[in-house]
Scaffold this motif. Structure first.
Motif, PDB file in Angstrom:
ATOM      1  N   ALA A 110       0.699  -1.174   0.086  1.00 26.24           N
ATOM      2  CA  ALA A 110       0.179   0.085   0.029  1.00 26.24           C
ATOM      3  C   ALA A 110       0.899   1.441   0.211  1.00 26.24           C
ATOM      4  N   ARG A 111       2.043   1.434   0.750  1.00 24.42           N
ATOM      5  CA  ARG A 111       2.779   2.522   0.856  1.00 24.42           C
ATOM      6  C   ARG A 111       3.639   2.510  -0.424  1.00 24.42           C
ATOM      7  N   VAL A 112       3.893   1.681  -1.097  1.00 23.15           N
ATOM      8  CA  VAL A 112       4.664   1.930  -2.323  1.00 23.15           C
ATOM      9  C   VAL A 112       3.915   2.243  -3.339  1.00 23.15           C
ATOM     10  N   LEU A 113       2.714   1.679  -3.518  1.00 24.07           N
ATOM     11  CA  LEU A 113       1.799   1.791  -4.578  1.00 24.07           C
ATOM     12  C   LEU A 113       1.220   3.311  -4.472  1.00 24.07           C
ATOM     13  N   LYS A 130      -7.182   0.214  -5.959  1.00 24.16           N
ATOM     14  CA  LYS A 130      -8.578  -0.225  -6.232  1.00 24.16           C
ATOM     15  C   LYS A 130      -9.115  -0.864  -4.862  1.00 24.16           C
ATOM     16  N   ALA A 131      -8.258  -1.961  -4.139  1.00 24.94           N
ATOM     17  CA  ALA A 131      -8.436  -2.297  -2.960  1.00 24.94           C
ATOM     18  C   ALA A 131      -7.466  -3.195  -2.430  1.00 24.94           C
ATOM     19  N   GLY A 132      -7.545  -3.541  -1.080  1.00 28.93           N
ATOM     20  CA  GLY A 132      -6.596  -4.197  -0.689  1.00 28.93           C
ATOM     21  C   GLY A 132      -7.085  -5.458   0.466  1.00 28.93           C
ATOM     22  N   MET A 133      -6.002  -5.880   0.976  1.00 31.16           N
ATOM     23  CA  MET A 133      -6.539  -7.173   1.941  1.00 31.16           C
ATOM     24  C   MET A 133      -5.196  -7.334   2.678  1.00 31.16           C
ATOM     25  N   LYS A 169     -10.459   1.393  -1.462  1.00 29.61           N
ATOM     26  CA  LYS A 169      -9.444   2.322  -1.732  1.00 29.61           C
ATOM     27  C   LYS A 169      -9.017   3.311  -0.684  1.00 29.61           C
ATOM     28  N   ALA A 170     -10.277   4.046   0.043  1.00 24.69           N
ATOM     29  CA  ALA A 170      -9.958   4.901   1.231  1.00 24.69           C
ATOM     30  C   ALA A 170      -9.313   4.252   2.118  1.00 24.69           C
ATOM     31  N   GLN A 171      -9.599   3.088   2.495  1.00 23.71           N
ATOM     32  CA  GLN A 171      -8.797   2.295   3.711  1.00 23.71           C
ATOM     33  C   GLN A 171      -7.484   2.005   3.269  1.00 23.71           C
ATOM     34  N   VAL A 172      -7.317   1.632   1.984  1.00 20.77           N
ATOM     35  CA  VAL A 172      -6.010   1.189   1.552  1.00 20.77           C
ATOM     36  C   VAL A 172      -5.043   2.389   1.624  1.00 20.77           C
ATOM     37  N   GLU A 173      -5.688   3.478   1.147  1.00 24.12           N
ATOM     38  CA  GLU A 173      -4.758   4.844   1.353  1.00 24.12           C
ATOM     39  C   GLU A 173      -4.468   5.234   2.855  1.00 24.12           C
ATOM     40  N   LYS A 174      -5.383   4.718   3.910  1.00 27.72           N
ATOM     41  CA  LYS A 174      -5.062   5.083   5.250  1.00 27.72           C
ATOM     42  C   LYS A 174      -4.158   4.048   5.756  1.00 27.72           C
ATOM     43  N   LEU A 175      -4.122   2.870   5.036  1.00 22.49           N
ATOM     44  CA  LEU A 175      -3.154   1.879   5.476  1.00 22.49           C
ATOM     45  C   LEU A 175      -1.731   2.245   4.931  1.00 22.49           C
TER      46      LEU A 175
END
Length: 167
Positions: free
Chosen positions: A93-96, A109-112, A120-126
């Motif tokens: 998440a950090r690198v992307l 788009k998303a993460g896990m 997406k918003a939660q991945v950006e927070k992550l």
């Protein structure tokens, strides 16, 4: 069994293995990146210990369903790349996210993380969470500061008593 089916089953098994092994996974739309930008992105991900792959979406959906991962298939439309972080859950998440700031064509788009799917918003927070090493260093620093102050205080008391007894 035909050769094509065997290849697909092998790919699904590979994807399942990567999803199980990864601490953090991020899906991104890479469409529109130039070859040079993609090469730079892959280099940045490699340096962070993140594996970056592009698979057919239907194979990823099959692998996710076999693992019981719910909600990932909603984000698997169009060209999707997958970043797998095996040692640091926040690294993909950090690198992307950092790369996407300068390259608007790359879209998260998303993460896990640990089997939980994030939008997406939660991945950006992550992406704003520091790496495990940085967090450990901060924790150790917070332990060290009071101990250093105590040692300094005890040393000051000792020196004061020595100077009083010398007089």
């Amino acid at each position: 069994m035909n050769k094509n089916r065997q290849l697909k089953e092998a790919k699904v098994a590979e994807i399942k293995e990567k999803l199980e092994k990864a601490q953090g996974v991020v899906l991104a739309n890479y469409q529109g990146l130039t070859v040079e930008e993609d090469t730079t992105l892959r280099k940045n991900l490699r340096e962070a210990g993140v594996e970056y792959k592009v698979y057919k979406n239907n194979l990823v959906v099959l692998a996710a369903n076999e693992l019981g991962i719910q909600g990932l298939d909603a984000y698997l439309e169009g060209p999707v790349s997958i970043a797998f972080g095996y040692e640091d859950a926040t690294a993909p998440a950090r690198v992307l996210h950092t790369f996407a700031k300068d390259h608007k064509k790359l879209e998260l788009k998303a993460g896990m993380v640990d089997g939980t799917v994030y939008d997406k918003a939660q991945v950006e927070k992550l992406a704003t969470i520091p790496s495990k090493e940085v967090l450990i260093a901060k924790l150790l620093g917070s332990f060290k500061a009071p101990l250093s102050n105590l040692a300094y205080l005890l040393n000051a008391i000792k020196e004061k008593k020595e100077s009083e007894s010398a007089e």
